[in-house]
Write a protein that holds these residues in place. Sequence first.
Motif, PDB file in Angstrom:
ATOM      1  N   LEU A   1       9.062 -18.098   1.733  1.00 45.21           N
ATOM      2  CA  LEU A   1       7.563 -17.758   1.998  1.00 45.21           C
ATOM      3  C   LEU A   1       7.073 -17.731   3.678  1.00 45.21           C
ATOM      4  O   LEU A   1       6.659 -16.779   4.052  1.00 45.21           O
ATOM      5  N   ASP A   2       7.848 -18.672   4.396  1.00 45.17           N
ATOM      6  CA  ASP A   2       7.739 -18.537   5.649  1.00 45.17           C
ATOM      7  C   ASP A   2       8.218 -17.334   6.482  1.00 45.17           C
ATOM      8  O   ASP A   2       7.830 -16.663   7.313  1.00 45.17           O
ATOM      9  N   ILE A   3       9.606 -16.840   5.830  1.00 46.75           N
ATOM     10  CA  ILE A   3      10.118 -15.730   6.440  1.00 46.75           C
ATOM     11  C   ILE A   3       9.435 -14.504   5.829  1.00 46.75           C
ATOM     12  O   ILE A   3       9.249 -13.419   6.582  1.00 46.75           O
ATOM     13  N   LEU A   4       8.965 -14.345   4.701  1.00 44.76           N
ATOM     14  CA  LEU A   4       8.070 -13.169   4.282  1.00 44.76           C
ATOM     15  C   LEU A   4       6.941 -13.072   5.311  1.00 44.76           C
ATOM     16  O   LEU A   4       6.114 -12.091   5.457  1.00 44.76           O
TER      17      LEU A   4
ATOM     18  N   ARG B   1       0.886  -1.309  -0.007  1.00 40.53           N
ATOM     19  CA  ARG B   1       0.050   0.006  -0.091  1.00 40.53           C
ATOM     20  C   ARG B   1       0.930   1.453  -0.135  1.00 40.53           C
ATOM     21  O   ARG B   1       0.619   2.269  -0.525  1.00 40.53           O
ATOM     22  N   THR B   2       2.105   1.047   0.687  1.00 41.70           N
ATOM     23  CA  THR B   2       2.813   2.347   0.744  1.00 41.70           C
ATOM     24  C   THR B   2       4.286   2.080   0.399  1.00 41.70           C
ATOM     25  O   THR B   2       4.559   0.849   0.723  1.00 41.70           O
ATOM     26  N   ALA B   3       5.054   3.151   0.084  1.00 35.91           N
ATOM     27  CA  ALA B   3       6.505   3.016   0.071  1.00 35.91           C
ATOM     28  C   ALA B   3       7.207   2.545   1.255  1.00 35.91           C
ATOM     29  O   ALA B   3       8.075   1.810   1.329  1.00 35.91           O
ATOM     30  N   ALA B   4       6.845   3.123   2.287  1.00 36.69           N
ATOM     31  CA  ALA B   4       7.385   2.765   3.774  1.00 36.69           C
ATOM     32  C   ALA B   4       7.048   1.330   3.853  1.00 36.69           C
ATOM     33  O   ALA B   4       7.984   0.598   4.496  1.00 36.69           O
ATOM     34  N   GLN B   5       5.929   0.570   3.615  1.00 38.90           N
ATOM     35  CA  GLN B   5       5.665  -0.749   3.752  1.00 38.90           C
ATOM     36  C   GLN B   5       6.790  -1.638   3.269  1.00 38.90           C
ATOM     37  O   GLN B   5       7.495  -2.583   3.529  1.00 38.90           O
ATOM     38  N   SER B   6       7.040  -1.311   1.660  1.00 36.98           N
ATOM     39  CA  SER B   6       7.752  -2.111   0.779  1.00 36.98           C
ATOM     40  C   SER B   6       9.357  -2.011   1.430  1.00 36.98           C
ATOM     41  O   SER B   6       9.787  -3.078   1.326  1.00 36.98           O
ATOM     42  N   ALA B   7       9.770  -0.792   1.727  1.00 40.83           N
ATOM     43  CA  ALA B   7      10.932  -0.646   2.415  1.00 40.83           C
ATOM     44  C   ALA B   7      11.155  -1.502   3.453  1.00 40.83           C
ATOM     45  O   ALA B   7      12.294  -1.943   3.726  1.00 40.83           O
ATOM     46  N   ALA B   8      10.229  -1.458   4.436  1.00 43.49           N
ATOM     47  CA  ALA B   8      10.177  -2.286   5.643  1.00 43.49           C
ATOM     48  C   ALA B   8      10.422  -3.885   5.383  1.00 43.49           C
ATOM     49  O   ALA B   8      11.019  -4.428   6.095  1.00 43.49           O
ATOM     50  N   VAL B   9       9.749  -3.986   4.378  1.00 39.69           N
ATOM     51  CA  VAL B   9       9.735  -5.485   4.119  1.00 39.69           C
ATOM     52  C   VAL B   9      11.061  -5.930   3.579  1.00 39.69           C
ATOM     53  O   VAL B   9      11.575  -7.061   3.901  1.00 39.69           O
ATOM     54  N   GLN B  10      11.682  -5.212   2.676  1.00 37.99           N
ATOM     55  CA  GLN B  10      12.947  -5.437   2.123  1.00 37.99           C
ATOM     56  C   GLN B  10      13.784  -5.457   3.232  1.00 37.99           C
ATOM     57  O   GLN B  10      14.540  -6.575   3.175  1.00 37.99           O
ATOM     58  N   GLN B  11      13.972  -4.582   4.303  1.00 33.85           N
ATOM     59  CA  GLN B  11      14.787  -4.599   5.405  1.00 33.85           C
ATOM     60  C   GLN B  11      14.468  -5.589   6.534  1.00 33.85           C
ATOM     61  O   GLN B  11      15.694  -6.387   6.686  1.00 33.85           O
ATOM     62  N   GLY B  12      13.371  -5.964   6.590  1.00 30.06           N
ATOM     63  CA  GLY B  12      12.914  -7.025   7.509  1.00 30.06           C
ATOM     64  C   GLY B  12      13.352  -8.376   7.171  1.00 30.06           C
ATOM     65  O   GLY B  12      13.939  -9.301   7.817  1.00 30.06           O
ATOM     66  N   CYS B  13      13.316  -8.616   5.598  1.00 30.68           N
ATOM     67  CA  CYS B  13      13.781  -9.980   4.806  1.00 30.68           C
ATOM     68  C   CYS B  13      15.427 -10.048   5.307  1.00 30.68           C
ATOM     69  O   CYS B  13      15.922 -11.017   5.602  1.00 30.68           O
ATOM     70  N   PHE B  14      16.238  -8.998   5.061  1.00 30.34           N
ATOM     71  CA  PHE B  14      17.390  -8.800   5.281  1.00 30.34           C
ATOM     72  C   PHE B  14      17.965  -9.348   6.509  1.00 30.34           C
ATOM     73  O   PHE B  14      18.763 -10.011   6.596  1.00 30.34           O
ATOM     74  N   GLU B  15      17.119  -8.589   7.454  1.00 25.21           N
ATOM     75  CA  GLU B  15      17.534  -9.028   8.994  1.00 25.21           C
ATOM     76  C   GLU B  15      17.400 -10.415   9.264  1.00 25.21           C
ATOM     77  O   GLU B  15      18.091 -11.249  10.144  1.00 25.21           O
TER      78      GLU B  15
END
Length: 453
Positions: free
Chosen positions: A441-444, A397-411
């Motif tokens: 998929l589990d991580i996501l 829905r937002t750019a902040a969410q996509s950025a948070a998903v990218q960072q959360g996956c990396f971590e």
Amino acid sequence: MTSINTASPDTPSLDTGRPVPDVRTELPGPLAREILAADTAITSPSLPRAYPLAPRRASGCVIEDVDGNLFLDFNAGIAVNSTGHTHPAVVAAVQAQAAELLHYSASDFYLPVYSQTCAALAATAPMPGPVRVFLTNSGAEAVDGALKLVRHATGRPYVISFFGAFHGRTYGAVTLTASKAKYHKGFGPLVPGVLHAPYAWSVRDPETGARSHDEDLTFDFLENTLFRHQVDPSEVAAVFVEPIQGEGGYLVPPQGWMRRLRELCDRHGILLVADEVQSGMGRTGAMWAIEHAGVAPDVLISAKGLASGLPLGAFIARAELMESWGAGAHGSTYGGSPVPCAAALATLEVIRDEGLLDNAAKVGAVLTEGLRDLAARHPSVVTDVRGVGLMIGVEFRTAAQSAAVQQGCFERGLLVLECGETTVRVSPPLVITADQARTALDILGDVLAGIPA
């Protein structure tokens, strides 16, 4: 330091039995922080780093960083490592070629491996009749070469590309690019004669973030606005199009849109150039994404996955187009150098012999189904899942969410990469397994559970 076993490239394993991913330090770790500090002190600040990953070595779909952390690679070096990291057949081909001849310019001399690579690529061409091939160092160079070719072959000065398109960063390629205004900012004037049209998507709903197809938008604009008010179609040399937009957000046009574009080009004597730098080399489950539409381009551009990580690009054109220019009209000192060509020949063989097109389709279906299930469970966060094969976009829905998903996956040890304004791309190597897909998929799912609406 943990070693990675490269004996089985499509199912890489660790000789210590460690799971993948396995993150054991803070990110970035202590050695990575040293590398980041050294890098920041000397490199160009124009480099748009996504997150602080400092890889040391890799195999298949697994990357080990300098601190010994293990990551599951679902961006494949921006869709480059098509056969996975350090595939034994590709490594062997590179080593054998490097021991014989590192470089001699194919612009001025006859390298056997150059014409062999051209012939192997020509055998995959999605257009009928004879073709010819020119090899470059990169996708952007191939785009610029194709731009020169279509103008030379037609004698027409104008070309068209699409809003949302990414074709590269050299002057011709970045002029065709229209995915982000910042790619143009400060670099004008750009190459003249380049016009842009809407792709096959409407603007996102600002409230819901939802998208809808509007293929008529493209053709109404071209016929009733561009050709009426800006340029006569008889002066347009070519339309450059990504069969699936990459940087623009992994946007898949509706069925029939590409065929209508081909028909429009034919009606006005305009060439159709398919930029398959990101969508080609088997990523969509076909060698070239345009094959899904049943459309033949006049020129096709490739790079990224062509040599499994070595720098090589190409443009393939109908023979009569390429034969319109003579000696010296275009060349390259390094394009088609022997070592990248050897890697490309091995890459094409691995894709064919190991059934990687089928694997991309099958594992891609596992990922798409799983991602759509996650989207249904998180409707306030995920607005769309779209893609073909292993070229999948998850829009938020937002750019902040996509950025948070990218960072959360990396971590958590999963490497994904944003594209467009609100999308995360899922583009693992073609050797990805169903088990690795389910791990991702589990991580996501874990990451999405922590993203606020």
